[in-house]
Design an enzyme around this catalytic site. Structure first.
Site, short mmCIF file in Angstrom:
data_model
loop_
_atom_site.label_atom_id
_atom_site.label_comp_id
_atom_site.label_asym_id
_atom_site.label_seq_id
_atom_site.Cartn_x
_atom_site.Cartn_y
_atom_site.Cartn_z
CG ASP A 36 6.16 8.85 -9.97
OD1 ASP A 36 6.91 8.09 -9.31
OD2 ASP A 36 5.85 10.00 -9.56
CE1 TYR A 155 5.14 6.02 4.98
CE2 TYR A 155 5.91 4.78 6.88
CZ TYR A 155 5.98 5.06 5.53
OH TYR A 155 6.88 4.40 4.73
P1 NAD Z 1 10.19 8.45 -2.77
O1 NAD Z 1 9.63 9.71 -2.24
O2 NAD Z 1 11.66 8.34 -3.02
O3 NAD Z 1 9.42 8.05 -4.10
C1 NAD Z 1 8.02 8.00 -4.10
C2 NAD Z 1 7.52 8.11 -5.52
O4 NAD Z 1 6.08 8.06 -5.46
C3 NAD Z 1 7.89 9.44 -6.19
O5 NAD Z 1 8.35 9.20 -7.50
C4 NAD Z 1 6.58 10.23 -6.20
O6 NAD Z 1 6.46 11.10 -7.31
C5 NAD Z 1 5.57 9.10 -6.26
N1 NAD Z 1 4.26 9.48 -5.76
C6 NAD Z 1 3.95 10.32 -4.72
N2 NAD Z 1 2.63 10.45 -4.59
C7 NAD Z 1 2.08 9.69 -5.58
C8 NAD Z 1 0.75 9.41 -5.97
N3 NAD Z 1 -0.30 10.00 -5.36
N4 NAD Z 1 0.53 8.57 -7.01
C9 NAD Z 1 1.59 8.01 -7.65
N5 NAD Z 1 2.85 8.23 -7.34
C10 NAD Z 1 3.10 9.07 -6.31
O7 NAD Z 1 9.71 7.31 -1.74
P2 NAD Z 1 10.33 5.88 -1.41
O8 NAD Z 1 11.19 6.01 -0.22
O9 NAD Z 1 10.88 5.24 -2.63
O10 NAD Z 1 9.01 5.12 -0.92
C11 NAD Z 1 8.32 4.20 -1.76
C12 NAD Z 1 7.45 3.32 -0.91
O11 NAD Z 1 8.25 2.63 0.04
C13 NAD Z 1 6.41 4.10 -0.09
O12 NAD Z 1 5.21 3.38 -0.02
C14 NAD Z 1 7.05 4.17 1.28
O13 NAD Z 1 6.12 4.33 2.30
C15 NAD Z 1 7.74 2.83 1.34
N6 NAD Z 1 8.83 2.77 2.30
C16 NAD Z 1 9.90 3.59 2.20
C17 NAD Z 1 10.91 3.51 3.15
C18 NAD Z 1 12.12 4.39 3.11
O14 NAD Z 1 12.85 4.46 4.10
N7 NAD Z 1 12.41 5.05 2.00
C19 NAD Z 1 10.81 2.57 4.18
C20 NAD Z 1 9.69 1.74 4.24
C21 NAD Z 1 8.72 1.84 3.29
#
Ligand code: NAD
Length: 248
Positions: A36, A155
């Protein structure tokens, strides 16, 4: 233990889906490299895994850096001697903005993490997997890798492109025993989803035929399952995990 003895890395594993995926990998028997940009939350994920009896180590990685993406793979090789599974999960959601008003800065920043980050990951992971006869790459896309959503152009563009990159891995590397699956979660209750305004969030529950958003564990469990060798003939696929969202 479907992932017994496997070495798996997860990007963005300090929170949300990435944390849950890392926990589910460890529960399935894998040695997990948690990465992370937030070292505190990354360390917390490792502690949660260790407390549950699993194996995990942390390595700081900003996925928008090709050097750090290579460094993460090297760390996995130095620590556990191989890399079998990589989950390219790290991502950010930009604030909803009509397309013509999106600044080039916001466009570049989102693409640098949500798309470039996945490419840099794949580029570093493939050679390491080839060294041990193959591997599995799971790319976290979204339902927005199949359909659009108001105000989320960078996105949506990135998540569609991740589906394309996933197919490309299959075409380029299936013969060398590397397979890839793009996962498409609908709206899941995590930090990223919480960045949306309250009205949007309330409407989102009802956008899912199941009438609620998903839970991180509902993604983590599936990702761990499809990373196992039993899924060896599934390559280049897009798998929605969406409570029926895309069926409407
Ligand atoms: P989140 O914000 O809860 O967690 C994201 C994590 O990624 C955090 O720990 C952050 O510190 C880390 N991060 C941010 N920028 C970074 C970088 N440059 N390098 C490394 N780490 C980095 O997000 P989430 O909801 O768990 O999303 C995770 C993945 O799932 C993403 O790719 C998101 O697009 C995808 N996603 C999420 C949802 C949703 O509804 N939560 C739906 C579809 C897809």
């Amino acid at each position: 233990m479907p992932l017994e003895g496997k070495v798996a890395l997860v990007t963005g594993a300090g929170a949300g889906l990435g944390r849950s995926i890392a926990q589910c990998y460890a529960q399935a028997g894998a040695h997990v490299v948690v990465s992370d940009i937030n070292d505190d939350t990354g360390a917390e994920t490792v502690q949660l895994i260790l407390n549950a009896g699993g194996t995990a180590t942390y390595h700081h990685t900003d996925v928008s850096s090709p050097e750090e993406s290579r460094g993460l793979v090297q760390f996995a090789l130095d620590t556990y001697g191989r890399l079998d599974i990589a989950c390219n999960n790290a991502g950010i959601a930009p604030p909803p903005t009509p397309m013509a008003e999106i600044s080039t800065d916001l466009w570049r920043r989102t693409l640098s993490i949500d798309l470039d980050g996945v490419f840099y990951g794949i580029k570093a992971q493939v050679p390491a997997m080839l060294r041990n006869g193959g591997g599995t790459i799971i790319n976290i896309s979204s339902i927005l890798g199949q359909v659009a959503f108001p105000g989320l152009a960078p996105y949506v563009a990135a998540k569609h492109a991740v589906v394309g990159l996933t197919k490309q891995i299959a075409v380029d590397y299936a013969a060398q025993n590397i397979r890839a699956i793009a996962v498409g979660p609908a709206f899941i209750k995590t930090g990223l989803e919480m960045a949306l305004d309250e009205k949007t969030r309330a409407a989102l529950d009802m956008a899912h035929p199941i009438e609620r958003m998903g839970k991180p564990r509902e993604v983590g469990e599936v990702v761990a399952m499809i990373s196992a060798d039993q899924w060896s003939f599934v390559n280049g696929a897009y798998l929605p995990i969406d409570g029926g969202y895309l069926s409407r």
